[in-house]
Scaffold this active site. Structure first.
Site, PDB file in Angstrom:
ATOM      1  N   HIS A  81      31.551 -35.142  97.207  1.00 62.92           N
ATOM      2  CA  HIS A  81      32.898 -35.702  97.112  1.00 62.92           C
ATOM      3  C   HIS A  81      32.848 -37.227  97.011  1.00 62.92           C
ATOM      4  CE1 HIS A  81      34.133 -31.720  98.603  1.00 62.92           C
ATOM      5  NE2 HIS A  81      35.335 -32.011  98.141  1.00 62.92           N
ATOM      6  N   LYS A  84      36.404 -39.582 101.625  1.00 63.91           N
ATOM      7  CA  LYS A  84      36.677 -38.348 102.352  1.00 63.91           C
ATOM      8  C   LYS A  84      36.295 -38.503 103.819  1.00 63.91           C
ATOM      9  CE  LYS A  84      35.980 -33.366 101.985  1.00 63.91           C
ATOM     10  NZ  LYS A  84      37.428 -33.128 102.050  1.00 63.91           N
TER      11      LYS A  84
END
Lengths: 250, 250, 250, 250
Positions: C135, C139
């Site tokens: 990601h 995050k």
């Protein structure tokens, strides 16, 4: 053009026997000796050996190289166990034999060497860099030595370029999720039946990522690097450490 | 340290407006002008512009650069349409202004530039090389210009190194299965909804493969390359073609 | 064929406004209402709404669904915050309205749902399974909720099939190298600028590996799943939890 | 629990000898015979064989299976060359021996079978689907048989679901760039030294992609599928074609 006269030391080992076949198959080389434990080094001189491929054992490599250097035989060395002391001792021998060349390489896989080199060159241009290495589940160490070395080279390159620390907003994490920290570079080790040895360097910047992946499927992958070493060491006097020095990468 | 005084030409275009934001966000730069169609170039001198980012149109780029070079303003140019004639004309202008530097780059994505460079460097060490490029299905040409250029660079590198043709025992094939032939390098074009712009260079030798993959997810990926160009062009007089020349890759 | 009469609740949110556009663009649907905070639910009945797409907030979803069920309006629900209590309460409402159908889905990305399903189906046939999720670096949690859920489903499938523990000879490891342990399945979290949301499930057995990879590049990826839900919920009375139930996977 | 009594026919072939080792290594099986060319089938009955693994040759498989079916011995068959005629003939034999079970599988790699199955299931949910297969450069055909079969299954699934043709705005293309067309599914064949047998199915929809990749690194990958077939065929009377029928995929 006359062929290079090549001998293999450690010729009955797994990598050694592969090297014997590789030298025999090379158009520009002639295998003049294939020695194993107990065979006499004198065979090398008797057969006018120009280059030795040294794939024996830390216990015998120093003696073998001493013989080669004294007789003006070049050497390409895959045997491990090199310390600063041993390298210094080898440099002293070489100083007395200015024509002889010795290449010591921790890794003869051209793909692995290029992966490390490219990772090192690219590292300073991206905000984020991580390493994922994937191996068969019988491997005892995690991360692999190659992955640790790659991460260290990346970290050095980033430090030299004055890169900021990697962005990472992780606030809640399970233990281990973000991998091992090698000098600030996360390294993740996957162990999967069916795999051999694989490594991926992932680099990410604004709007783009660059991935460099090396898949090693067989130890025959060392042969092209060994042959390249043999061809280049004859015109490279002195000690060279690392195959990358023979790849003309600029 | 005083900040670099930067102006953007073509500031209201898609890439131009992104460049305006990127310059504003850079700690070491000050945006001194953002000009669009119809705005006067004199603003550049009035604001003591040191470097111009030129993102306009083939019809206006020559006039803009002529103005910059005459006033000793450096330029980083993303506008396309360069011919040998135009390059010669620009070199003539620059000869009369020995301090000015101009960087023209067909691609400001550092990831794309590194992919091409690494592919070129690695190509001669592997028996096989193929290129797979993957784009959204609205793309009109196949292969992409970047993939064609990458394959040409690979082919040149292999020709220079005297590499043998790639091994390929294909005897029975469906039309198109083995891809397009670009100077002997197979290039495959995938068109898939959900993708943007991606390219993979696959290199294979005995027992190992090396894969270099570039994923471009947003045109913001051009910004780090443009900023790097701005920082370097001020100390690089004359004409430089290609961002790779500023990446210190050796 | 008459078009499905669809309304969107939460129509001014990021996903909601996307859903409005998707319903408008669908040949077989007509957008009859697009309600935001403060708008009256009566509009739904006044416009003969057949299906509602519920994309609001845990604080309002129960009231909205109660209204829909009482008026025989079907619902496709993306709002989160479901507990056993809330599900029980919804089932009670539905028992009194035997024609109404409600689909609640934690994830409307068909790619994500298929990845989980395929991973679950394949897990018992391979000795080794690991999950790598990748990601953007903003995050906050690691691993991602989807990766944790995927690993749990894999672990359940293996337990049910009586699979042996995964082989792993690791004897020396840096902290974190082998990832997070989710019910015996290693999960690795990569955080890289330039990425969005990506997940790879790697399965390995004797002599082969199977990799299932999902790349999510935009939240528009939820739209095909929402539209599919709308088409199917009208003929599926009662409560359905999980989009996979509408994918006819056998 | 008593062990399954298993015999291998074609036991001296490359796959056969691997099957002998795999049966010997399986905790729940006992190898009761390993027959090669010239050995007598009577050995099977003399040793109370329950299941035969048939890995011989199209010229002998029909005779071997006839013997097995008549003596109530189950069979798992990897030998190729099956035509409609041959299958009909086998069905007739089996009708007279209602307890005997025969499994014929064109591919015993569980990874390959799952890849085809998952591709088939996912195909109708995505606008775009392409297949990339990658093999060693000594392969004579392109695309591989598995890739062609996979593309056909994808095309069938899409036709049944009434999917629109794939989007593709390509207007200018080099010959071959867009791959081979197999029933409307583009298939790309990469041939690279260092590879063995690999296949990737790429599916793309609005904002997301799903990739299913199978890497086959050794023909030992057939063994888990063969053993699974042995365990299941004993309770599956009649003819079963395709390992997927034993994978309980729903």
């Amino acid at each position: 053009m006359s062929k290079l006269r090549v001998a293999v030391l450690g010729a009955r080992g797994r990598i050694g026997s592969e090297a014997v076949r590789a030298v025999e198959a090379a158009d520009d080389m002639e295998l003049v000796a294939a020695l194993g434990r107990g065979d006499k080094l004198e065979t090398l001189v008797e057969n006018d050996t120009q280059v030795v491929v040294e794939l024996t054992h830390p216990a015998s490599v120093m003696g073998n190289l001493d013989y080669c250097v004294r007789h003006g035989i070049h050497a390409v060395v895959g045997t491990t166990g090199w310390t600063e002391d041993r390298l210094a001792q080898l440099r002293t021998s070489l100083a007395a034999a200015p024509q002889a060349g010795v290449l010591i390489a921790p890794n003869f896989s051209i793909g692995a060497v290029l992966t490390m080199r490219f990772a090192q060159q690219a590292a300073r241009f991206f905000e984020s860099v991580e390493v994922v290495e994937l191996h068969h589940p019988n491997k005892a160490d995690a991360p692999s030595g190659t992955a640790t070395r790659t991460a260290q080279l990346i970290a050095e390159a980033r430090a030299q370029a004055g890169c900021a620390p990697q962005p990472d907003a992780t606030a809640t994490a399970l233990d281990g999720a973000r991998g091992a920290d090698v000098d600030g570079v996360p390294v993740h080790s996957v162990r999967l039946r069916g795999l051999l040895a694989h490594q991926e360097v992932l680099l990410g910047g604004e709007g783009e990522t660059l991935t460099i992946r090396h898949d090693s499927l067989h130890h025959s992958s060392f042969m092209p690097g060994i042959l390249l070493g043999v061809r280049r060491v004859v015109s490279t006097p002195g000690l060279t450490v690392g195959l990358e020095n023979f790849l003309d990468l600029g």
